[in-house]
Design a protein around this motif. Structure first.
Motif, PDB file in Angstrom:
ATOM      1  N   THR A 197       0.849  -1.186   0.000  1.00  7.38           N
ATOM      2  CA  THR A 197       0.000   0.000   0.000  1.00  7.38           C
ATOM      3  C   THR A 197       0.888   1.242   0.000  1.00  7.38           C
ATOM      4  O   THR A 197       2.040   1.184   0.419  1.00  7.38           O
ATOM      5  CB  THR A 197      -0.880   0.049   1.258  1.00  7.38           C
ATOM      6  OG1 THR A 197      -0.049  -0.239   2.383  1.00  7.38           O
ATOM      7  CG2 THR A 197      -1.987  -0.964   1.186  1.00  7.38           C
ATOM      8  N   SER A 256      -8.934   6.697   1.290  1.00  5.30           N
ATOM      9  CA  SER A 256      -8.454   6.757  -0.095  1.00  5.30           C
ATOM     10  C   SER A 256      -6.949   6.998  -0.109  1.00  5.30           C
ATOM     11  O   SER A 256      -6.183   6.238  -0.711  1.00  5.30           O
ATOM     12  CB  SER A 256      -9.193   7.863  -0.854  1.00  5.30           C
ATOM     13  OG  SER A 256     -10.594   7.674  -0.731  1.00  5.30           O
ATOM     14  N   GLN A 257      -6.508   8.058   0.585  1.00  6.73           N
ATOM     15  CA  GLN A 257      -5.072   8.264   0.760  1.00  6.73           C
ATOM     16  C   GLN A 257      -4.497   7.149   1.631  1.00  6.73           C
ATOM     17  O   GLN A 257      -3.353   6.759   1.467  1.00  6.73           O
ATOM     18  CB  GLN A 257      -4.800   9.610   1.459  1.00  6.73           C
ATOM     19  CG  GLN A 257      -5.091  10.825   0.611  1.00  6.73           C
ATOM     20  CD  GLN A 257      -4.078  11.014  -0.505  1.00  6.73           C
ATOM     21  OE1 GLN A 257      -2.988  10.475  -0.465  1.00  6.73           O
ATOM     22  NE2 GLN A 257      -4.480  11.739  -1.529  1.00  6.73           N
ATOM     23  N   GLY A 298      -4.191   4.149  -0.779  1.00 11.11           N
ATOM     24  CA  GLY A 298      -3.830   4.438  -2.160  1.00 11.11           C
ATOM     25  C   GLY A 298      -4.388   3.421  -3.142  1.00 11.11           C
ATOM     26  O   GLY A 298      -3.960   3.345  -4.278  1.00 11.11           O
ATOM     27  N   ARG A 299      -5.371   2.620  -2.691  1.00 12.15           N
ATOM     28  CA  ARG A 299      -5.937   1.580  -3.550  1.00 12.15           C
ATOM     29  C   ARG A 299      -7.444   1.522  -3.351  1.00 12.15           C
ATOM     30  O   ARG A 299      -7.919   1.247  -2.247  1.00 12.15           O
ATOM     31  CB  ARG A 299      -5.378   0.213  -3.161  1.00 12.15           C
ATOM     32  CG  ARG A 299      -3.884   0.064  -3.328  1.00 12.15           C
ATOM     33  CD  ARG A 299      -3.430  -1.264  -2.739  1.00 12.15           C
ATOM     34  NE  ARG A 299      -4.156  -2.331  -3.383  1.00 12.15           N
ATOM     35  CZ  ARG A 299      -3.593  -3.331  -4.069  1.00 12.15           C
ATOM     36  NH1 ARG A 299      -2.274  -3.392  -4.152  1.00 12.15           N
ATOM     37  NH2 ARG A 299      -4.319  -4.244  -4.631  1.00 12.15           N
ATOM     38  N   ASP A 347      -4.404  10.682  -8.909  1.00 11.70           N
ATOM     39  CA  ASP A 347      -4.728   9.604  -7.972  1.00 11.70           C
ATOM     40  C   ASP A 347      -5.908   8.723  -8.387  1.00 11.70           C
ATOM     41  O   ASP A 347      -6.733   8.339  -7.557  1.00 11.70           O
ATOM     42  CB  ASP A 347      -5.014  10.207  -6.582  1.00 11.70           C
ATOM     43  CG  ASP A 347      -3.722  10.710  -5.926  1.00 11.70           C
ATOM     44  OD1 ASP A 347      -2.641  10.268  -6.339  1.00 11.70           O
ATOM     45  OD2 ASP A 347      -3.809  11.532  -5.000  1.00 11.70           O
ATOM     46  N   GLN A 384      -6.917   5.312  -6.540  1.00 10.44           N
ATOM     47  CA  GLN A 384      -7.519   5.199  -5.212  1.00 10.44           C
ATOM     48  C   GLN A 384      -8.957   5.718  -5.158  1.00 10.44           C
ATOM     49  O   GLN A 384      -9.563   5.730  -4.091  1.00 10.44           O
ATOM     50  CB  GLN A 384      -6.648   5.935  -4.190  1.00 10.44           C
ATOM     51  CG  GLN A 384      -6.680   7.450  -4.318  1.00 10.44           C
ATOM     52  CD  GLN A 384      -5.528   8.105  -3.585  1.00 10.44           C
ATOM     53  OE1 GLN A 384      -4.443   7.543  -3.448  1.00 10.44           O
ATOM     54  NE2 GLN A 384      -5.747   9.295  -3.083  1.00 10.44           N
TER      55      GLN A 384
END
Lengths: 338, 338, 338, 338
Positions: free
Chosen positions: A248, A273-274, A277-278, A311, A314
């Protein structure tokens, strides 16, 4: 402060340390133990110059503070839970688990409006969207700026959702404050104290993300900057910390929820989400956050994540978000919230 | 970019990924391996929207960039070592190992003048001193501000040493630039990109500290912000990263010296004071830094460390500094520098 | 131990804590400060049951030990530097910086003999080589086992170099001890206490690598296991710790050299090969290690690194090693060693 | 493998790399991109010697593996969830969330029997208890050994609960296997591969704790050692990883639950006691674990935590455990388990 002396110290050396302690405004109190002599330095650590500098004395083995360094954010100062009102109707920190959702970056009117309407329909209470984006590389998309802010205001008008957006420059404070209902301070600015002070002065609620490798005490102290400058409306947002793990992007520290709620009276928000990151981990992280007592979730949603300007990996799709909201319901009920 | 597909994918799924790659402006190139099919996406990663968002596709296992993200700071762009001139006579990045020294905070005229004269005499070439201090707690000493800047200018006049001091607010840029010869960007602002851009525009040399948990690539990209805004005078300063170890405040990553010198043409500075947070480790860290190729050292020195208003535990005394300068000489000679 | 009580505690609660402290064999000593009441618990922390469990009491805010937990490895117990004799003539911890070199894994007689002769010629004093290899995956080469040990003995006979090799199983102790002059305990076994005890009993010198995320205190305590089981011949080997950085495999913590030498009387070894996982960083790391006071270096060398059966990316070629030995000479002289 | 070449390489250098790739048993496939040339090396990475050593070639910028390194533990190899039967009636990995509870260390018959009966009554299905304890210091309590194992067997007989206990030495395998229903491999032995192999051969279920700074891939590969030696009964237990945070002893990585369940077919257990090292965080962590899909919980419970001989600060009281079991019920129902 507790000062531990090195072993087998001549009396003269001990006296030298005692003298320094007194000179710095503390009253020393000696305890002779079996293996070490310990000096308690009595005095208000927040009023006197720090004793930590005594570590440079060759006679001193260690110096340990006794008082907590944060005050206004602490439970000690304010035993009841604080609630933060956003816009007219939304209250964070009360019985409701408040979901904030929207795209990572505002990209276009269509993208934002589609998302805002979909997340409102699915049950989100606040719209998120970045107009100014802090990007690791100067060559990446830096946000639409004021154009993005205006689109957020338009989406607020259309859906009734208050708006959260990131503030990343002291020079933008007035502009961003004109459009936002919550100012977000990002992880990379979590110890940008001048920005915190400038944000505090707007009087708006401040969502303060935890820095990438910020200790919880430092995070609370960053929040203390906001309260010490007259703004009691702080939301602490955990968004993952940096560790050695590479599966991650970050390691979401969900224990921050019960810890911050124990040490502070202010609400806690989780950003899944942050946090990983997925997109495929977002649902599980939201469930854990709710079960552990988070007051709010901050979720990235995009109509077409694979085309996102930032991003994409995510962000949830609109369907994914709607499905998640359904799955969270029984859990929210199970922990006695709504 | 290299896109690895999940195993045993139907042809239709594979085509979907190929179509997306083309739509984002890349030319796909398929390689069928034993266990996985891999797609090379040919195109300039810096020109096209990032393919990393393809990670959200259920058909994709991983996406790996191929190009380096930094350009202007890279050795590829500028194979020779860059040198940075400070004031009239000091050059960092050349044969000389340049020592910058002075107090953590400017506290008073006596304290600063005493220190400046002592460090100049001992061989320092640049005077350091904080006028604005970023402090973890709002209740700690925040620096003398403009009064501190004026004292630094006075010390420069008296000793001839150019001055380095920290810039921590976009609102202070003009003021600090008026007095400083090098602008220091602190670890907590290392990804405060707006501050980096504002600092870049002054044209002054920028000493960019590595963030508390910053990857080397991110650090180079933060430097890239400065060069991309027209200022080629960047010094990369390693000051310790955050790890699990509690014996020292930070873990000084001395390997950053050969790595940054390999990846970039810009000079590397080591800060051993922040690097360990302990005065008793400063000498050893300076020796390691010199041996490993550092171009410069940034050392905290105070006439009476145990009375320092900030970070006393990590500041050398005047005698300690003078002794260290003597000890470094044979090492500097041994690595062929001066 | 120092016990900090929660603020504003009723007398009865305070008495409850005092009673517990007495029941655990300590004498409590109260200090009433401005913001907190602190209790010093006087008694030998090594003799009595730990007071740390008092943290479960709702009245207690924190518990801090005062004594150091390690004894036999400490400078306090043994103020002079210890030296470790290896084979007949090699002494580690004295004026000489001792270089140990050889392949990561023993692969064949030709590979080992070629390497052993080359490193001896270049100035290495001890031959390293893995016969049993701890590998992350069960499908990777696990070492030649006893065949590798016999080749090491043959190389020792041919070159006169004593041999260091890894011990990774309690079941191999007798076998490995028969062939080795130093037993290496790898990072992954650094807290495999049963293996440490078994190794200690052989009486051979033990090179104890620091674990991947081992605090220095834990490392010293692992060494304490060896001394507490009657073997004083411990070498502490720093080989990089695990951090968020991905440019290198590990972050070499060179500050461990002055720290361990300050806290302990035992010699310190640096492994630059594991330390970064990259052959191109080995030379700079060795230079830093020597400058910072390391007693010994442990370097991986292979006649053809790109064909190595394990860790090829971090092994020096024979020419690379010979060149490095030349470069180290002036630095070794500059720090007053040989 | 994907090999990225350095930019602007002469043809001869490129050919040299191609030749090496072929010699190592792979078929190279060239892709010329805009900024870099990339070579796909086609061949089974598990069969051929690793290409990673090519990193030592001056022509090579990076080498990236494409295949996953674990096989038998992977979802790819076994798409359905695996279940592990313990004793006669307990199944881990099925619809039931199985709670294992008991003291950190077995201390006495009274302590163990009281705890065993209480946890059984409250709904635990497996009894935990340490007979052999791996302790950071050689001077701390090391466990009752075989006497502790016998007490565990007695408690099993009295309550019907199967028993989990730690195995920490290859020399204890037969003895511990005689008494235990599950063998626990502790965090410090997570890459003690010889111990894993020895444990595998007993055929008993193995609970494999994640190492203190173990990447998830390494953890799965450690499990792969067990499966590769013929034992399919592995439980992956997350117990917190080491980070910079000092408020808790470890940072519990709850995202490991969805990640391991995605990558592997084997059950996931959460240990909230080690995970934070604080009893006051155990309840919240258990709730998060259940919500995120954990199959089982491993909880430390003691009749009188403040008197515990080890890790008292993290053990729940009997009442605390019973209360927690009640609080978990609605959450377990909310995620559709029992």
């Amino acid at each position: 402060m507790i000062i531990v002396l090195k072993p087998n110290l001549p009396k003269a050396d001990e006296n030298l340390v005692l003298k320094e302690i007194r000179r710095l405004g503390y009253k020393p109190h000696i305890m002779r133990g079996v293996a070490r002599t310990v000096i308690g330095a009595i005095g208000d650590e927040a009023q006197h110059p720090s004793l930590e500098s005594l570590r440079v004395l060759p006679q001193v083995e260690s110096v340990t503070p006794v008082q907590k360094r944060f005050k206004l954010v602490s439970r000690e100062a304010h035993p009841q839970d604080s609630t933060i009102r956003v816009g007219k109707d939304v209250v964070i920190g009360g019985p409701e688990v408040v979901v904030m959702a929207g795209p990572c970056s505002v990209e276009s009117e269509t993208q934002l409006m589609t998302t805002a309407e979909a997340v409102a329909k699915a049950g989100a209470k606040i719209l998120r969207g970045g107009a100014y984006k802090p990007r690791t590389s100067p060559y990446e998309f830096q946000g639409l700026g004021v154009k993005g802010l205006k689109l957020l205001a338009k989406a607020r008008k259309a859906t009734g959702l208050p708006v959260i957006t990131e503030l990343l420059s002291e020079d933008h404070v007035d502009q961003v404050a004109e459009y936002a209902d919550i100012l977000q301070i990002g992880a990379r600015n979590a110890q940008n104290f001048q920005l915190l002070i400038a944000a505090a002065k707007t009087g708006l609620p401040i969502l303060l993300k935890r820095g990438l490798s910020m200790k919880i005490e430092e995070w609370l102290l960053a929040g203390e900057y906001v309260l010490a400058h007259g703004n009691r409306h702080v939301l602490f947002c955990e968004r993952g910390i940096r560790t050695f793990e590479t599966y991650t992007r970050n390691t979401l520290d969900l224990a921050a929820v019960p810890i911050v709620k124990k040490e502070s009276h202010l609400p806690v928000v989780i950003d899944p989400s942050q946090g990983g990151g997925r997109a495929d981990l977002v649902a599980a992280m939201c469930k854990g956050a709710v079960a552990m007592g988070a007051d709010s979730l901050l979720i990235e949603v995009h109509p077409n994540p694979k085309e996102a300007w930032s991003d994409g990996a995510q962000q949830l799709s609109l369907e994914g978000f709607s499905k998640l909201m359904g799955e969270l319901k029984p859990l929210i009920a199970a922990v006695g919230r709504k």
